[in-house]
Design an enzyme around this catalytic site. Structure first.
Site, PDB file in Angstrom:
ATOM      1  N   GLU A 228      57.577 -38.605 -63.000  1.00  0.00           N
ATOM      2  CA  GLU A 228      57.314 -38.248 -64.398  1.00  0.00           C
ATOM      3  C   GLU A 228      57.914 -39.362 -65.247  1.00  0.00           C
ATOM      4  O   GLU A 228      59.125 -39.536 -65.293  1.00  0.00           O
ATOM      5  CB  GLU A 228      57.952 -36.899 -64.741  1.00  0.00           C
ATOM      6  CG  GLU A 228      57.441 -35.729 -63.922  1.00  0.00           C
ATOM      7  CD  GLU A 228      56.047 -35.266 -64.348  1.00  0.00           C
ATOM      8  OE1 GLU A 228      55.543 -35.752 -65.386  1.00  0.00           O
ATOM      9  OE2 GLU A 228      55.473 -34.415 -63.638  1.00  0.00           O
TER      10      GLU A 228
ATOM     11  N   HIS B  48      52.871 -39.555 -63.001  1.00  0.00           N
ATOM     12  CA  HIS B  48      52.499 -38.627 -64.069  1.00  0.00           C
ATOM     13  C   HIS B  48      53.295 -38.939 -65.328  1.00  0.00           C
ATOM     14  O   HIS B  48      54.218 -39.746 -65.331  1.00  0.00           O
ATOM     15  CB  HIS B  48      52.801 -37.188 -63.649  1.00  0.00           C
ATOM     16  CG  HIS B  48      51.930 -36.658 -62.567  1.00  0.00           C
ATOM     17  ND1 HIS B  48      50.972 -35.688 -62.767  1.00  0.00           N
ATOM     18  CD2 HIS B  48      51.864 -36.966 -61.238  1.00  0.00           C
ATOM     19  CE1 HIS B  48      50.355 -35.413 -61.630  1.00  0.00           C
ATOM     20  NE2 HIS B  48      50.887 -36.178 -60.683  1.00  0.00           N
TER      21      HIS B  48
END
Length: 350
Positions: free
Chosen positions: A230, A167
């Site tokens: 992330e 992500h």
């Protein structure tokens, strides 16, 4: 000449899996599997879902699911994954394990948005049943089924099943690249932490309750060593500086090749979730700057949120906030509160 039993996928499909997926390209029934570089067998399974396997597999061969685009506007890892498929197909990247490549919310990717109706990464582990009319519900079902089928054929040896869900974050972060590990109730894996260190991941966030993310689903339902990465900030396709994510990209390629990369000089710092902010109504207020970064620390007695009679006040000497977002729908998480637990966590890795 290629035999009819082993068609070669159109060059454009494997060479630019992202572009073909965005265009809605679907191979004809007799062109949905074949071989590519180094004898790698591929199978196109569904929109944005591709399996690749080495010709020879030893007992206990690792099975790795790599996903990106579960949020359609998080483009950098989607681009990295498409380049990875191209390099494997052309024999430029080694593959010694089973690999399932998933581009998650393809319709949202096409619309350049995070999701259409509901956050896809909150609809796994059956939660899609609560929103049957949602545009995202069928995709959650499809991604659950793809993972279940893939891992059903995987080795059950320890460390043989992995899921890396990539992500990017909406906002800046005190740690630009960090990971989230789902709560399973099982001891944490030293192999995973060492891989995260190799990937230049600065911090790890530990969940303490079960969730409805894709990595929670694969960890719980499929027994995978799963993590959510992330890797930076949300940007449109074509506007990412992918060199910023070379650590994660190289570590992923080492994992798939079955080779050990450079040993990490240190393991990531660790933070454990101790509470969450839940938006109960449209009266919810985050008492923070609009651009506050993930992992920003707050001192004891700081008031962070209000919602009617509800008020959240920092109770530890220091708490950090992650994923603050007052714009979520009522009933959803509007932020996580974490405290540092590095020393205790790393001492218990197995």
């Amino acid at each position: 000449m290629t035999s009819s039993a082993e068609p070669v996928m159109p060059v454009s499909m494997l060479d630019d899996f992202l572009a073909c997926t965005l265009a809605g390209t679907r191979p004809a029934v007799n062109e949905q599997q074949g071989t590519c570089g180094d004898g790698i067998r591929w199978s196109w399974l569904d929109d944005g879902i591709l399996m690749m396997e080495p010709a020879a597999q030893a007992e206990g061969t690792r099975s790795v699911l790599v996903s990106a685009g579960v949020h359609g506007d998080e483009t950098a890892p989607i681009e990295l994954l498409s380049y990875l498929v191209r390099d494997i197909a052309q024999g430029k990247a080694a593959l010694t394990c089973r690999l399932l490549v998933i581009l998650g919310n393809v319709d949202a990717m096409r619309d350049a948005c995070r999701y259409r109706d509901d956050d896809l990464n909150r609809l796994f582990s059956g939660r899609h049943l609560q929103v049957p009319a949602s545009h995202e519900a069928p995709r959650a079902v499809a991604l659950e089924q793809a993972a279940t089928r893939f891992f059903a054929a995987a080795s059950s040896e320890p460390g043989a099943r992995w899921h890396i869900d990539m992500h990017t974050a909406i906002r800046a972060s005190a740690f630009e690249q960090f990971a989230l590990l789902p709560h399973t109730g099982q001891p944490l894996s030293r192999a995973m932490f060492e891989w995260l260190g190799e990937a230049h991941i600065s911090a790890v966030l530990l969940h303490t309750t079960r969730g409805n993310t894709y990595s929670h689903f694969t960890a719980q339902a499929c027994g995978a060593e799963a993590c959510t990465l992330e890797l930076g900030k949300v940007r449109p396709f074509g506007q990412n500086d992918l060199t910023r994510f070379m650590g994660a990209d190289e570590a992923l390629r080492h994992l798939l090749a079955g080779t050990s990369g450079r040993a990490p000089t240190s393991l990531p710092r660790v933070f454990t979730v101790i509470d969450q902010l839940t938006k109960q109504s449209e009266a919810f207020e985050l008492l923070l700057a609009a651009d506050v970064a993930n992992f920003t620390p707050f001192a004891k007695d700081t008031v962070l949120a209000r919602d009617g009679e509800y008020c959240y006040t920092v109770s530890h000497e220091e708490e950090r906030i992650v994923f603050p977002n007052a714009k979520v729908k009522p009933g959803l998480r509007a932020g996580l509160l974490v405290i540092e637990t590095t020393q205790d966590t790393l001492s218990k890795l197995v």
